[in-house]
Enzyme design. Structure first.
Site, PDB file in Angstrom:
ATOM      1  N   CYS A 169       0.810  -1.224   0.000  1.00  0.00           N
ATOM      2  CA  CYS A 169       0.000   0.000   0.000  1.00  0.00           C
ATOM      3  C   CYS A 169       0.840   1.268   0.000  1.00  0.00           C
ATOM      4  O   CYS A 169       0.291   2.377  -0.096  1.00  0.00           O
ATOM      5  CB  CYS A 169      -0.935  -0.002   1.202  1.00  0.00           C
ATOM      6  SG  CYS A 169      -1.988  -1.464   1.274  1.00  0.00           S
ATOM      7  N   HIS A 309      -2.029   7.802   6.450  1.00  0.00           N
ATOM      8  CA  HIS A 309      -2.368   6.609   5.674  1.00  0.00           C
ATOM      9  C   HIS A 309      -3.801   6.216   5.995  1.00  0.00           C
ATOM     10  O   HIS A 309      -4.587   5.933   5.093  1.00  0.00           O
ATOM     11  CB  HIS A 309      -1.389   5.482   6.002  1.00  0.00           C
ATOM     12  CG  HIS A 309      -1.570   4.257   5.178  1.00  0.00           C
ATOM     13  ND1 HIS A 309      -1.552   4.282   3.805  1.00  0.00           N
ATOM     14  CD2 HIS A 309      -1.786   2.954   5.535  1.00  0.00           C
ATOM     15  CE1 HIS A 309      -1.728   3.047   3.333  1.00  0.00           C
ATOM     16  NE2 HIS A 309      -1.886   2.236   4.361  1.00  0.00           N
ATOM     17  N   GLU A 320      -0.480   4.153  13.558  1.00  0.00           N
ATOM     18  CA  GLU A 320      -0.100   5.427  12.947  1.00  0.00           C
ATOM     19  C   GLU A 320      -0.257   6.576  13.934  1.00  0.00           C
ATOM     20  O   GLU A 320       0.585   7.483  13.979  1.00  0.00           O
ATOM     21  CB  GLU A 320      -0.925   5.694  11.695  1.00  0.00           C
ATOM     22  CG  GLU A 320      -0.489   6.965  10.977  1.00  0.00           C
ATOM     23  CD  GLU A 320      -1.074   7.114   9.586  1.00  0.00           C
ATOM     24  OE1 GLU A 320      -0.583   7.975   8.836  1.00  0.00           O
ATOM     25  OE2 GLU A 320      -2.027   6.372   9.246  1.00  0.00           O
ATOM     26  N   LYS A 339      -9.070   8.471   2.889  1.00  0.00           N
ATOM     27  CA  LYS A 339      -9.662   7.182   2.533  1.00  0.00           C
ATOM     28  C   LYS A 339     -11.093   7.040   3.034  1.00  0.00           C
ATOM     29  O   LYS A 339     -11.827   6.147   2.585  1.00  0.00           O
ATOM     30  CB  LYS A 339      -8.792   6.035   3.052  1.00  0.00           C
ATOM     31  CG  LYS A 339      -7.462   5.897   2.327  1.00  0.00           C
ATOM     32  CD  LYS A 339      -6.680   4.681   2.820  1.00  0.00           C
ATOM     33  CE  LYS A 339      -5.342   4.551   2.092  1.00  0.00           C
ATOM     34  NZ  LYS A 339      -4.383   5.601   2.471  1.00  0.00           N
ATOM     35  N   HIS A 344      -9.679   2.629  -0.256  1.00  0.00           N
ATOM     36  CA  HIS A 344      -8.246   2.345  -0.328  1.00  0.00           C
ATOM     37  C   HIS A 344      -7.875   1.902  -1.732  1.00  0.00           C
ATOM     38  O   HIS A 344      -8.281   0.838  -2.190  1.00  0.00           O
ATOM     39  CB  HIS A 344      -7.904   1.245   0.678  1.00  0.00           C
ATOM     40  CG  HIS A 344      -6.447   1.112   0.961  1.00  0.00           C
ATOM     41  ND1 HIS A 344      -5.470   1.706   0.195  1.00  0.00           N
ATOM     42  CD2 HIS A 344      -5.782   0.427   1.943  1.00  0.00           C
ATOM     43  CE1 HIS A 344      -4.273   1.406   0.688  1.00  0.00           C
ATOM     44  NE2 HIS A 344      -4.444   0.631   1.748  1.00  0.00           N
ATOM     45  N   PHE A 403       1.605  -3.621   3.852  1.00  0.00           N
ATOM     46  CA  PHE A 403       1.876  -4.964   4.360  1.00  0.00           C
ATOM     47  C   PHE A 403       3.375  -5.270   4.256  1.00  0.00           C
ATOM     48  O   PHE A 403       4.048  -4.851   3.315  1.00  0.00           O
ATOM     49  CB  PHE A 403       1.101  -6.000   3.557  1.00  0.00           C
ATOM     50  CG  PHE A 403      -0.348  -6.128   3.959  1.00  0.00           C
ATOM     51  CD1 PHE A 403      -0.892  -5.342   4.954  1.00  0.00           C
ATOM     52  CD2 PHE A 403      -1.161  -7.064   3.346  1.00  0.00           C
ATOM     53  CE1 PHE A 403      -2.221  -5.468   5.327  1.00  0.00           C
ATOM     54  CE2 PHE A 403      -2.487  -7.212   3.705  1.00  0.00           C
ATOM     55  CZ  PHE A 403      -3.020  -6.414   4.695  1.00  0.00           C
TER      56      PHE A 403
END
Length: 416
Positions: A169, A309, A320, A339, A344, A403
């Site tokens: 991502c 993010h 985060e 998002k 996403h 990931f």
């Protein structure tokens, strides 16, 4: 001001932006949608329900005239992912109004994708799995992860480095950051950089749902993506592409280009702790933020706002928030997460968010986080809720985490 970067090398200007996203098919439309926190996720019940899929919704790019960008031959030869990337790139290149006499070997294509051609392979497997001799002749080039970047280079004749980045991502952010480095250190004069994915498919979404990473609010999809909200239950799959034209600042100024701003800082790190979960204390992500800010020659106090993010998953948002708290010593600037609007876009998210963050920073408006009502992280980060927040024009930090513990951060400075 010279054309040299603060820490050495050339400064990097953003002179063109193109987007194909759930929030809109041009930058201004996407900016307006995000500023209003208009949700884009919608039911896709027709085929997903029939297949007993656990998730019945996604965030798709609104229809647009594909024939205005691609020939019928191109459309037959490439998949949805590459189509979106080429269309966004065409808008970006037009927006930049690049000179026609650029040396081909000094212009490069730098593209990120997290899923790549997997959706195309899925489609071919489902349609031709029992008769492989009849597979379409373009199956291999359609499914290769480097197809978007190479098609982009072929279309415009760019003969400089053509590189595909796959950092989950974080791919779009990685591509933009690495492209900026190539310009800074003299490998390229111009880079067409961005990210793309189109993974609203049965298998890809089913696999993410099996991990319990996706929201299952099938009866209220518009409320499903809710970054940092106490009731978040997973991310919403989106699709899209965003492309930025980067070039040497001195060259851009010399030709009188319209300059959106500057890619001033970039860093990437790896948690090296878990294949899908972020490091809980956020330490490695915090270090990535600090390194990007230092790379820009700035201090944390110089950052005007943060584009998080913010996937709407429990672990990512919590990690985060802790990372931001660590990096900014308990005094973070306003933080948003788009998002909640776009879903996403996987490899496309970082590039889209960098473009939007730069425009927001230049206009002094931080968009609110869609669907945020209450947050357990509000004691760690300054979440923007309710409506846009007015801030001074200042550099913006844009985060992407993927990931495998892939962290990538950009610092973008709007044109003064």
């Amino acid at each position: 001001m010279t054309g040299r970067h603060r820490s050495g090398g050339h400064r990097v200007a953003v002179t063109g932006i193109g987007v194909k996203s759930p929030a809109g098919n041009d930058l201004e439309e996407a900016y307006t949608t995000v500023l209003k926190a208009e949700r884009t996720a919608a039911s896709l019940a027709g085929w997903l329900v029939e297949q007993d899929h656990p998730v019945h919704f996604g965030a798709l790019v609104p229809p647009f005239d594909l024939e205005a960008y691609l020939t019928r031959r191109e459309t037959r030869q490439i998949d949805r992912t590459t189509q979106l990337l080429l269309c966004a790139a065409a808008d970006a290149v037009t927006d930049a109004a690049l000179p026609g006499d650029l040396p081909a070997d000094r212009v490069g294509a730098q593209i990120g994708t997290g899923i790549g051609g997997l959706p195309s392979m899925e489609a071919v497997t489902l349609s031709h799995g029992d008769r492989p001799r009849d597979m379409p002749v373009h199956t291999v080039p359609r499914t290769m992860a480097n197809s978007p970047a190479c098609r982009l280079a072929m279309r415009y004749g760019y003969q400089g480095p053509c590189t595909t980045y796959s950092s989950a991502c974080a791919s779009g952010t990685t591509a933009v950051g690495e492209a900026a480095r190539k310009i800074r250190y003299g490998d390229l004069d111009v880079a067409v950089a961005g990210g793309v994915d189109s993974a609203v498919t049965t298998v890809v979404m089913g696999a993410f749902a099996r991990m319990r990473a996706m929201s299952t609010r099938n009866t209220e999809p518009e409320l499903a993506s809710r970054p940092f909200d106490v009731d978040r239950d997973g991310f919403v799959m989106g699709e899209g592409a965003a492309v930025l034209v980067l070039e040497r600042m001195d060259s851009a100024r010399a030709r009188g280009a319209r300059i959106y701003g500057e890619i001033a800082g970039y860093a990437d790190t790896c948690d090296a702790s878990h294949i899908v979960a972020p490091r809980e204390d956020g330490e490695t992500a915090a270090r990535c933020m600090r390194l990007a800010i230092e790379d820009a020659g700035l201090r944390t106090a110089d950052i005007g706002h943060i584009n998080a993010h913010g996937t709407s998953t429990l672990l990512n948002d919590r990690s985060e928030a802790r990372a931001v708290d660590r990096c900014f010593g308990g005094q973070p600037p306003p933080l948003t997460a788009v998002k909640g609007v776009t879903g996403h876009l996987i490899g496309g998210s970082g590039a889209l968010e960098a473009a939007l963050a730069l425009l927001c920073a230049s206009r002094g408006l931080v968009p609110p986080i869609a669907n945020l009502r209450a947050s357990a992280e509000s004691d760690l980060v300054d979440l923007v809720v309710g409506g846009p927040r007015t801030v001074p024009t200042a550099p913006v930090l844009s985060n992407s985490f993927g990931f495998g513990g892939q962290n990538a951060c950009l610092v973008l400075v709007p044109t003064g």
